[in-house]
Design a protein around this motif. Structure first.
Motif, PDB file in Angstrom:
ATOM      1  N   VAL A   1       0.842  -1.201   0.000  1.00 17.15           N
ATOM      2  CA  VAL A   1       0.000   0.000   0.000  1.00 17.15           C
ATOM      3  C   VAL A   1       0.876   1.250   0.000  1.00 17.15           C
ATOM      4  CG1 VAL A   1      -1.593   1.369   1.409  1.00 17.15           C
ATOM      5  CG2 VAL A   1      -2.050  -1.057   1.014  1.00 17.15           C
ATOM      6  N   ALA A   2       1.922   1.236   0.830  1.00 13.56           N
ATOM      7  CA  ALA A   2       2.844   2.374   0.870  1.00 13.56           C
ATOM      8  C   ALA A   2       3.576   2.521  -0.455  1.00 13.56           C
ATOM      9  CB  ALA A   2       3.848   2.183   2.008  1.00 13.56           C
TER      10      ALA A   2
ATOM     11  N   PHE B   1       2.425  14.219  -3.864  1.00 10.91           N
ATOM     12  CA  PHE B   1       2.153  14.241  -2.432  1.00 10.91           C
ATOM     13  C   PHE B   1       3.074  13.246  -1.727  1.00 10.91           C
ATOM     14  CE2 PHE B   1      -1.576  16.025  -4.284  1.00 10.91           C
ATOM     15  CZ  PHE B   1      -2.076  16.918  -3.343  1.00 10.91           C
ATOM     16  N   GLU B   2       3.813  13.716  -0.734  1.00  6.67           N
ATOM     17  CA  GLU B   2       4.731  12.854   0.013  1.00  6.67           C
ATOM     18  C   GLU B   2       4.014  12.261   1.216  1.00  6.67           C
ATOM     19  OE1 GLU B   2       9.004  13.059   2.435  1.00  6.67           O
ATOM     20  OE2 GLU B   2       8.217  14.825   1.388  1.00  6.67           O
ATOM     21  N   LEU B   3       4.014  10.947   1.326  1.00  4.49           N
ATOM     22  CA  LEU B   3       3.317  10.280   2.416  1.00  4.49           C
ATOM     23  C   LEU B   3       3.972  10.586   3.755  1.00  4.49           C
ATOM     24  CD1 LEU B   3       2.678   6.744   0.867  1.00  4.49           C
ATOM     25  CD2 LEU B   3       1.110   8.691   0.941  1.00  4.49           C
TER      26      LEU B   3
ATOM     27  N   GLN C   1      -3.836   6.353   4.414  1.00  5.93           N
ATOM     28  CA  GLN C   1      -2.570   7.073   4.277  1.00  5.93           C
ATOM     29  C   GLN C   1      -2.854   8.528   3.927  1.00  5.93           C
ATOM     30  OE1 GLN C   1       0.904   4.150   3.154  1.00  5.93           O
ATOM     31  NE2 GLN C   1      -0.244   4.635   1.319  1.00  5.93           N
ATOM     32  N   GLN C   2      -1.926   9.393   4.286  1.00 10.55           N
ATOM     33  CA  GLN C   2      -2.062  10.793   3.910  1.00 10.55           C
ATOM     34  C   GLN C   2      -0.717  11.325   3.442  1.00 10.55           C
ATOM     35  OE1 GLN C   2      -5.193  13.363   5.538  1.00 10.55           O
ATOM     36  NE2 GLN C   2      -3.554  14.478   6.557  1.00 10.55           N
ATOM     37  N   GLY C   3      -0.761  12.147   2.404  1.00  9.68           N
ATOM     38  CA  GLY C   3       0.436  12.769   1.866  1.00  9.68           C
ATOM     39  C   GLY C   3       0.283  14.276   1.852  1.00  9.68           C
ATOM     40  N   VAL C   4       1.413  14.974   1.755  1.00  7.33           N
ATOM     41  CA  VAL C   4       1.399  16.436   1.792  1.00  7.33           C
ATOM     42  C   VAL C   4       2.241  16.994   0.655  1.00  7.33           C
ATOM     43  CG1 VAL C   4       3.366  16.570   3.374  1.00  7.33           C
ATOM     44  CG2 VAL C   4       1.727  18.469   3.288  1.00  7.33           C
ATOM     45  N   LYS C   5       1.832  18.150   0.141  1.00 10.08           N
ATOM     46  CA  LYS C   5       2.606  18.896  -0.850  1.00 10.08           C
ATOM     47  C   LYS C   5       3.252  20.094  -0.176  1.00 10.08           C
ATOM     48  CE  LYS C   5       1.064  19.833  -4.896  1.00 10.08           C
ATOM     49  NZ  LYS C   5       0.213  20.307  -6.007  1.00 10.08           N
ATOM     50  N   PRO C   6       4.276  20.684  -0.806  1.00  8.24           N
ATOM     51  CA  PRO C   6       4.963  21.841  -0.213  1.00  8.24           C
ATOM     52  C   PRO C   6       4.034  22.993   0.154  1.00  8.24           C
ATOM     53  CG  PRO C   6       6.258  20.970  -2.017  1.00  8.24           C
ATOM     54  CD  PRO C   6       4.959  20.211  -2.028  1.00  8.24           C
TER      55      PRO C   6
ATOM     56  N   TYR D   1      -5.611   8.673   1.167  1.00  2.00           N
ATOM     57  CA  TYR D   1      -5.817   7.455   0.396  1.00  2.00           C
ATOM     58  C   TYR D   1      -6.435   6.389   1.301  1.00  2.00           C
ATOM     59  CZ  TYR D   1      -2.014   9.889  -2.066  1.00  2.00           C
ATOM     60  OH  TYR D   1      -1.217  10.839  -2.672  1.00  2.00           O
ATOM     61  N   HIS D   2      -7.537   5.774   0.847  1.00  5.94           N
ATOM     62  CA  HIS D   2      -8.226   4.743   1.626  1.00  5.94           C
ATOM     63  C   HIS D   2      -8.126   3.391   0.919  1.00  5.94           C
ATOM     64  CE1 HIS D   2     -10.616   7.424   4.433  1.00  5.94           C
ATOM     65  NE2 HIS D   2     -10.169   8.294   3.542  1.00  5.94           N
ATOM     66  N   TRP D   3      -7.875   2.350   1.714  1.00  5.98           N
ATOM     67  CA  TRP D   3      -7.786   0.970   1.216  1.00  5.98           C
ATOM     68  C   TRP D   3      -8.564   0.048   2.136  1.00  5.98           C
ATOM     69  CZ3 TRP D   3      -3.951  -0.954  -2.489  1.00  5.98           C
ATOM     70  CH2 TRP D   3      -3.099   0.051  -3.014  1.00  5.98           C
ATOM     71  N   ILE D   4      -9.062  -1.064   1.572  1.00  2.10           N
ATOM     72  CA  ILE D   4      -9.678  -2.100   2.397  1.00  2.10           C
ATOM     73  C   ILE D   4      -9.389  -3.460   1.767  1.00  2.10           C
ATOM     74  CG2 ILE D   4     -11.915  -1.949   1.206  1.00  2.10           C
ATOM     75  CD1 ILE D   4     -13.223  -2.558   3.959  1.00  2.10           C
ATOM     76  N   SER D   5      -9.141  -4.447   2.628  1.00  6.50           N
ATOM     77  CA  SER D   5      -8.793  -5.781   2.122  1.00  6.50           C
ATOM     78  C   SER D   5     -10.004  -6.488   1.520  1.00  6.50           C
ATOM     79  CB  SER D   5      -8.211  -6.635   3.255  1.00  6.50           C
ATOM     80  OG  SER D   5      -9.141  -6.779   4.319  1.00  6.50           O
TER      81      SER D   5
END
Length: 359
Positions: free
Chosen positions: A129-130, A141-143, A160-165, A172-176
């Motif tokens: 996922v990462a 976007f950097e995690l 997960q969450q990422g950020v820009k400058p 980001y959402h995931w589920i198995s």
């Protein structure tokens, strides 16, 4: 697939007093407790995979909907509150805690009695996922946050969450449950405040042929890849800086890569793109180089469209509003006092109105 969100995700760093966090924690934990009592832990883990549910939870807990920092607060509260006796465990979090997932999963496996194969599968899911959100999708976007919620039977949701400058964030959402592939349309939701002009998205169905081309290239056509690498002079930023007489196809920036790393990938002979992506040394630079090779050498284009969709563009037919009705039930059945319930329901009603405006 639902790829949208409710709030304007912008990372802000206001000075919040301790009482603010405690107040949010008090509201949120009681809503969560009520929700799990009504609908069960498995339904709750599925809800966290929905951006509508997550944002509804944030609104009901009195969090500022304009701050991406709300994700971090909810992640912290979930990790503090969720206990194995509830049938769930929470691992990861904001850097550097997000990188301690393997060690934390070892402890979870002991508590829940997971087999070695289940533990291995969970660690693999966390790592892939990462990898996907940092390398297979390159959106700028950097995690910095990786949260994994695991049920006592091995199901999981990852946020997960990422950020820009510019301090814009993307979630980001995931589920198995129902996940068929880590590398083709795997997300249950991608939340963003704005759409990027060009995003290399190797997970898009339109990138299927490009994924195959990348694998075939590293396995059978090192000579062409070597020539492409040699065409990029030291310090070059983009493929458009090639000599004027050469045809320019690739529209995005590519890096130089280490030839030794490419040889190591070739030695492993990956059978498909997921296996290629899982290899050590295959990160954003390698994926971008191979995607450029797919374009330049074989005229096979991956998707360059941003996979995130703005909330106002999401049709109601996706049925995501059902999560909000369940949250209403959870709030009404909670042990919050009358004033707290009224405030939570009023804030949640703003989410309903946002959905109704789409009709």
């Amino acid at each position: 697939m639902y790829r949208a969100g409710l709030r304007e995700l912008r990372l802000v760093y206001p000075s919040k007093p301790k009482w603010y966090f405690n107040a949010v924690q008090n509201i949120l934990t009681r809503i969560i407790s009520s929700y799990i009592t009504l609908f069960g832990a498995k339904r709750f883990i599925a809800g966290l995979a929905s951006p509508v549910f997550f944002d509804g939870l944030a609104a009901a807990a009195h969090l500022d909907e304009l701050e991406g920092g709300a994700t971090t607060i909810i992640a912290t509260i979930l990790k503090n509150y969720i206990r194995p006796e509830m049938g769930l465990a929470v691992v990861g979090g904001k850097r550097p805690k997000g990188y301690k997932v393997p060690e934390e999963l070892d402890k979870v496996a002991e508590v829940f009695g997971f087999s070695e194969s289940t533990l291995t599968s969970l660690k693999y899911a966390s790592r892939m996922v990462a990898k996907v959100d940092s390398a297979a999708i390159q959106d700028g976007f950097e995690l910095y946050l990786h949260l994994m919620i695991v049920s006592d039977d091995g199901e999981w949701t990852i946020i997960q969450q990422g950020v820009k400058p510019v301090n814009l964030v993307r979630r980001y959402h995931w589920i198995s449950r129902g996940l068929k592939s880590f590398v083709e349309e795997p997300h249950s939701g991608i939340v963003s405040a704005e759409r990027e002009n060009i995003v290399l998205d190797m997970t898009n169905k339109q990138s299927a042929e490009a994924r195959k081309t990348c694998v075939e290239a590293v396995n059978t056509d090192l000579r062409s890849l070597r020539k492409l690498l040699q065409r990029i002079p030291p310090g070059q930023v983009t493929l458009t800086e090639f000599d004027a007489h050469e045809e320019k196809k690739c529209p995005f920036e590519i890096p130089r890569i280490k030839w030794a790393t490419l040889l190591e990938v070739n030695r492993h002979a990956p059978k498909d793109f997921e296996e290629l992506l899982s290899l050590r040394g295959v990160g954003p630079a390698m994926v971008r180089f191979l995607a450029a090779a797919s374009i330049e050498l074989y005229d096979v284009y991956p998707s360059l469209s941003d996979p995130a969709i703005l909330f106002r563009e999401v049709p109601l037919k996706v049925g995501e509003d059902r999560w909000l009705y369940e949250l209403v039930d959870a709030i009404k059945s909670s042990d919050l006092n009358f004033v707290e319930k009224k405030k939570a329901l009023n804030r949640l009603s703003n989410v309903f109105r946002s959905l109704e405006e789409l009709a």
